[in-house]
Design a protein around this motif. Structure first.
Motif, mmCIF file in Angstrom:
data_model
loop_
_atom_site.group_PDB
_atom_site.id
_atom_site.type_symbol
_atom_site.label_atom_id
_atom_site.label_comp_id
_atom_site.label_asym_id
_atom_site.label_seq_id
_atom_site.Cartn_x
_atom_site.Cartn_y
_atom_site.Cartn_z
ATOM 1 N N PHE A 105 2.196 13.678 2.815
ATOM 2 C CA PHE A 105 3.408 12.954 2.442
ATOM 3 C C PHE A 105 4.590 13.522 3.203
ATOM 4 C CE2 PHE A 105 1.330 15.294 -1.034
ATOM 5 C CZ PHE A 105 1.982 16.516 -0.948
ATOM 6 N N GLY A 106 5.683 12.769 3.194
ATOM 7 C CA GLY A 106 6.830 13.208 3.982
ATOM 8 C C GLY A 106 8.092 12.447 3.650
ATOM 9 N N ARG A 107 8.926 12.296 4.663
ATOM 10 C CA ARG A 107 10.290 11.783 4.497
ATOM 11 C C ARG A 107 10.372 10.480 3.709
ATOM 12 N NH1 ARG A 107 12.880 10.718 10.042
ATOM 13 N NH2 ARG A 107 12.667 12.983 10.123
ATOM 14 N N TYR A 108 9.486 9.543 3.986
ATOM 15 C CA TYR A 108 9.604 8.212 3.396
ATOM 16 C C TYR A 108 8.728 8.022 2.157
ATOM 17 C CZ TYR A 108 11.917 7.447 7.863
ATOM 18 O OH TYR A 108 12.765 7.550 8.935
ATOM 19 N N THR A 109 8.094 9.083 1.679
ATOM 20 C CA THR A 109 7.316 9.004 0.438
ATOM 21 C C THR A 109 8.261 9.174 -0.737
ATOM 22 O OG1 THR A 109 5.510 10.145 1.590
ATOM 23 C CG2 THR A 109 5.336 9.913 -0.803
ATOM 24 N N THR A 110 8.262 8.220 -1.665
ATOM 25 C CA THR A 110 9.116 8.362 -2.839
ATOM 26 C C THR A 110 8.334 9.016 -3.976
ATOM 27 O OG1 THR A 110 8.552 6.217 -3.823
ATOM 28 C CG2 THR A 110 10.320 6.242 -2.175
ATOM 29 N N MET B 57 0.842 -1.204 0.000
ATOM 30 C CA MET B 57 0.000 0.000 0.000
ATOM 31 C C MET B 57 0.872 1.247 0.000
ATOM 32 S SD MET B 57 -3.013 1.188 2.646
ATOM 33 C CE MET B 57 -4.306 0.349 1.738
ATOM 34 N N ILE B 58 0.445 2.266 -0.747
ATOM 35 C CA ILE B 58 1.143 3.555 -0.753
ATOM 36 C C ILE B 58 0.519 4.431 0.325
ATOM 37 C CG2 ILE B 58 1.717 5.605 -2.106
ATOM 38 C CD1 ILE B 58 1.433 3.837 -4.622
ATOM 39 N N TYR B 59 1.349 4.927 1.225
ATOM 40 C CA TYR B 59 0.845 5.671 2.384
ATOM 41 C C TYR B 59 0.929 7.173 2.146
ATOM 42 C CZ TYR B 59 -0.044 7.055 7.174
ATOM 43 O OH TYR B 59 -0.600 7.618 8.289
ATOM 44 N N LEU B 60 -0.238 7.833 2.071
ATOM 45 C CA LEU B 60 -0.309 9.283 1.888
ATOM 46 C C LEU B 60 -1.241 9.894 2.940
ATOM 47 C CD1 LEU B 60 -0.585 9.639 -2.014
ATOM 48 C CD2 LEU B 60 1.468 9.766 -0.589
ATOM 49 N N ASP B 61 -0.995 9.561 4.204
ATOM 50 C CA ASP B 61 -1.846 10.051 5.286
ATOM 51 C C ASP B 61 -0.984 10.518 6.463
ATOM 52 O OD1 ASP B 61 -4.320 10.722 6.289
ATOM 53 O OD2 ASP B 61 -4.790 8.727 7.043
ATOM 54 N N TYR B 62 0.046 11.281 6.155
ATOM 55 C CA TYR B 62 1.033 11.703 7.163
ATOM 56 C C TYR B 62 0.448 12.597 8.251
ATOM 57 C CZ TYR B 62 5.455 9.843 5.318
ATOM 58 O OH TYR B 62 6.502 9.020 4.953
ATOM 59 N N ASP C 43 3.676 9.295 -7.686
ATOM 60 C CA ASP C 43 3.165 9.295 -9.060
ATOM 61 C C ASP C 43 2.162 8.170 -9.276
ATOM 62 O OD1 ASP C 43 4.656 11.491 -9.698
ATOM 63 O OD2 ASP C 43 6.232 10.401 -10.774
ATOM 64 N N ARG C 44 2.444 6.982 -8.739
ATOM 65 C CA ARG C 44 1.512 5.870 -8.899
ATOM 66 C C ARG C 44 0.197 6.147 -8.178
ATOM 67 N NH1 ARG C 44 2.616 1.069 -6.667
ATOM 68 N NH2 ARG C 44 4.558 1.582 -5.594
ATOM 69 N N ALA C 45 0.295 6.735 -6.987
ATOM 70 C CA ALA C 45 -0.916 7.048 -6.225
ATOM 71 C C ALA C 45 -1.751 8.105 -6.921
ATOM 72 C CB ALA C 45 -0.532 7.522 -4.824
ATOM 73 N N LEU C 46 -1.093 9.155 -7.408
ATOM 74 C CA LEU C 46 -1.815 10.213 -8.106
ATOM 75 C C LEU C 46 -2.514 9.671 -9.351
ATOM 76 C CD1 LEU C 46 0.806 13.102 -7.858
ATOM 77 C CD2 LEU C 46 -1.247 12.804 -6.478
ATOM 78 N N SER C 47 -1.829 8.811 -10.089
ATOM 79 C CA SER C 47 -2.431 8.227 -11.298
ATOM 80 C C SER C 47 -3.673 7.423 -10.949
ATOM 81 C CB SER C 47 -1.416 7.329 -12.021
ATOM 82 O OG SER C 47 -0.328 8.103 -12.511
ATOM 83 N N ALA C 48 -3.599 6.657 -9.856
ATOM 84 C CA ALA C 48 -4.732 5.826 -9.454
ATOM 85 C C ALA C 48 -5.919 6.675 -9.006
ATOM 86 C CB ALA C 48 -4.308 4.885 -8.335
ATOM 87 N N ILE C 49 -5.647 7.718 -8.233
ATOM 88 C CA ILE C 49 -6.720 8.587 -7.733
ATOM 89 C C ILE C 49 -7.378 9.339 -8.881
ATOM 90 C CG2 ILE C 49 -7.203 10.641 -6.332
ATOM 91 C CD1 ILE C 49 -4.962 9.659 -4.420
ATOM 92 N N LEU C 50 -6.564 9.904 -9.739
ATOM 93 C CA LEU C 50 -7.103 10.696 -10.850
ATOM 94 C C LEU C 50 -7.871 9.823 -11.839
ATOM 95 C CD1 LEU C 50 -4.053 13.056 -11.340
ATOM 96 C CD2 LEU C 50 -6.335 13.740 -10.573
ATOM 97 N N ALA C 51 -7.387 8.610 -12.065
ATOM 98 C CA ALA C 51 -8.086 7.707 -12.989
ATOM 99 C C ALA C 51 -9.449 7.321 -12.417
ATOM 100 C CB ALA C 51 -7.241 6.465 -13.244
ATOM 101 N N ALA C 52 -9.506 7.048 -11.121
ATOM 102 C CA ALA C 52 -10.782 6.692 -10.495
ATOM 103 C C ALA C 52 -11.741 7.867 -10.509
ATOM 104 C CB ALA C 52 -10.542 6.222 -9.056
#
Length: 370
Positions: free
Chosen positions: A343-348, A1-6, A353-362
């Motif tokens: 997002f923060g220190r450990y977000t690559t 899972m990609i974590y974007l809830d810092y 980019d993968r998370a944004l693509s998934a959210i925008l596509a949905a």
């Protein structure tokens, strides 16, 4: 899972975890015991205290708590309650965390006068309203440094100056700002912190108190923490907090640069969306955006491999709409079409980019099927 809830919590730093393990294994002594194991645990706690308190400089003391919620409750109740007869007023803002707003609401039932200051559409407190509210009847002014839902940075120095001129104390909720934006220490009398928002463990926070400031105890018992807060400390949690704070200090510039680049990338991806709150006075690790008409519940169900939020984590599941988004003027429908990415220190970059693509596509699929 990609974590974007810092804003809800941050990943535990590996260095903090490694430092904690010995204190959960062989070095498990009670830091309040006089024998060697107790003294060793106490030494570890005091080193952690120094590390967390380092950004504050001289002229104060740091007391460990179970988290920021306890720290805020203690600061507010411990200052306001003894002054109810002479200084019944408490001043705060409409976008504070529930740990502040629910606490002052309870105090209002006990005879205190609570003034909740409005904020602008950018999410910044109205200083004219603050100036009118903070007077000689005010015991306490409470405001957060960085908002947990929209990331806006409040003018704490100005609020603190008003409080001081009126003879009131200034409490700053620095949970989201500690280690990320400059701390307005000189303007504050009390500052609340949380370890798990800076890559430390859950279950521990702190309240910094300026010399001479002594809120009445919230917890009664042995008075283990500097005679002001009762309860046996968890050395492992203290040490994890200390190492996380030390890392935040050492990595301030690197983390800030990384987060700013992620913010610019995410904002560009959401070019057709509206940013909630101002952009100029904002911590860039928080991006709260909306797409009017979007069904966020459905969006989150479709994008299950990305952890993001439809509001603050504390309000999730409560059924309550975001009071922060309401305070900046959003309608209920607009609030329900908003998402928060943290997002923060450990977000690559690749993860983002993968998370944004998934959210925008949905989100685009929703429009096509509408």
């Amino acid at each position: 899972m990609i974590y974007l809830d810092y804003q809800a919590t941050t990943p535990l730093a590996p260095q903090a975890r490694a430092a904690m393990l010995p204190l959960m294994e062989a070095a498990f002594g009670n830091p309040h015991s006089p024998h060697r194991m107790g003294r060793e645990a106490r030494a570890a706690v005091e080193l952690a205290r120094d590390r967390v308190a380092a950004p504050f400089g001289p002229g104060g003391r740091l007391v460990f708590t179970s988290g920021a919620t306890e720290a805020l409750n203690w600061a507010i109740k411990g200052i306001a309650a003894p002054l109810r007869a002479t200084r019944p007023r408490i001043v705060t803002t409409a976008i504070e965390h529930a740990a502040v707003l629910d606490t002052v609401a309870w105090l209002a039932t006990q005879g205190h006068e609570v003034i909740v200051l409005p904020v602008s559409a950018a999410g910044i407190v109205d200083l004219d309203a603050a100036r009118a509210a903070i007077d000689g009847r005010t015991a306490l002014v409470a405001a957060m440094l960085v908002n947990n839902e929209i990331g806006t940075i409040q003018p704490i120095a100005a609020l603190g100056a008003m409080a001081r001129d009126a003879g009131a104390l200034m409490l700053c909720d620095a949970v989201q700002g500690y280690g990320r934006v400059p701390l307005p220490v000189e303007a504050c009398d009390m500052i609340a912190l949380s370890a798990h928002k800076i890559h430390g463990p859950k279950g521990i926070g702190a309240l910094w108190l300026r010399d001479g400031v002594a809120p009445a105890p919230l917890l009664h018992g042995g008075g283990q923490e500097l005679g002001q807060r009762s309860g046996t400390l968890a050395p492992a949690l203290c040490v994890g907090f200390g190492v996380a704070a030390q890392l935040m200090s050492a990595r301030t510039e690197a983390d800030a640069g990384h987060v700013a680049r992620l913010f610019d990338r995410a904002r560009a991806a959401f070019a057709g969306w509206t940013v909630n709150g101002g952009v100029d006075r904002r911590y860039p690790g928080n991006l709260n955006v909306r797409n009017d008409g979007l069904d966020v519940g459905r969006l989150m169900a479709e994008v299950r491999d990305v952890a993001f939020s439809a509001g603050s984590a504390c309000a999730s599941g409560s059924g309550r709409p975001s009071h922060v988004l309401e305070a900046i003027g959003l309608t209920p429908a607009q609030a329900k079409s908003s998402i928060r990415l943290g997002f923060g220190r450990y977000t690559t970059v690749e993860e983002l980019d993968r998370a944004l693509s998934a959210i925008l596509a949905a989100a685009e699929r929703q429009k096509e099927w509408a």
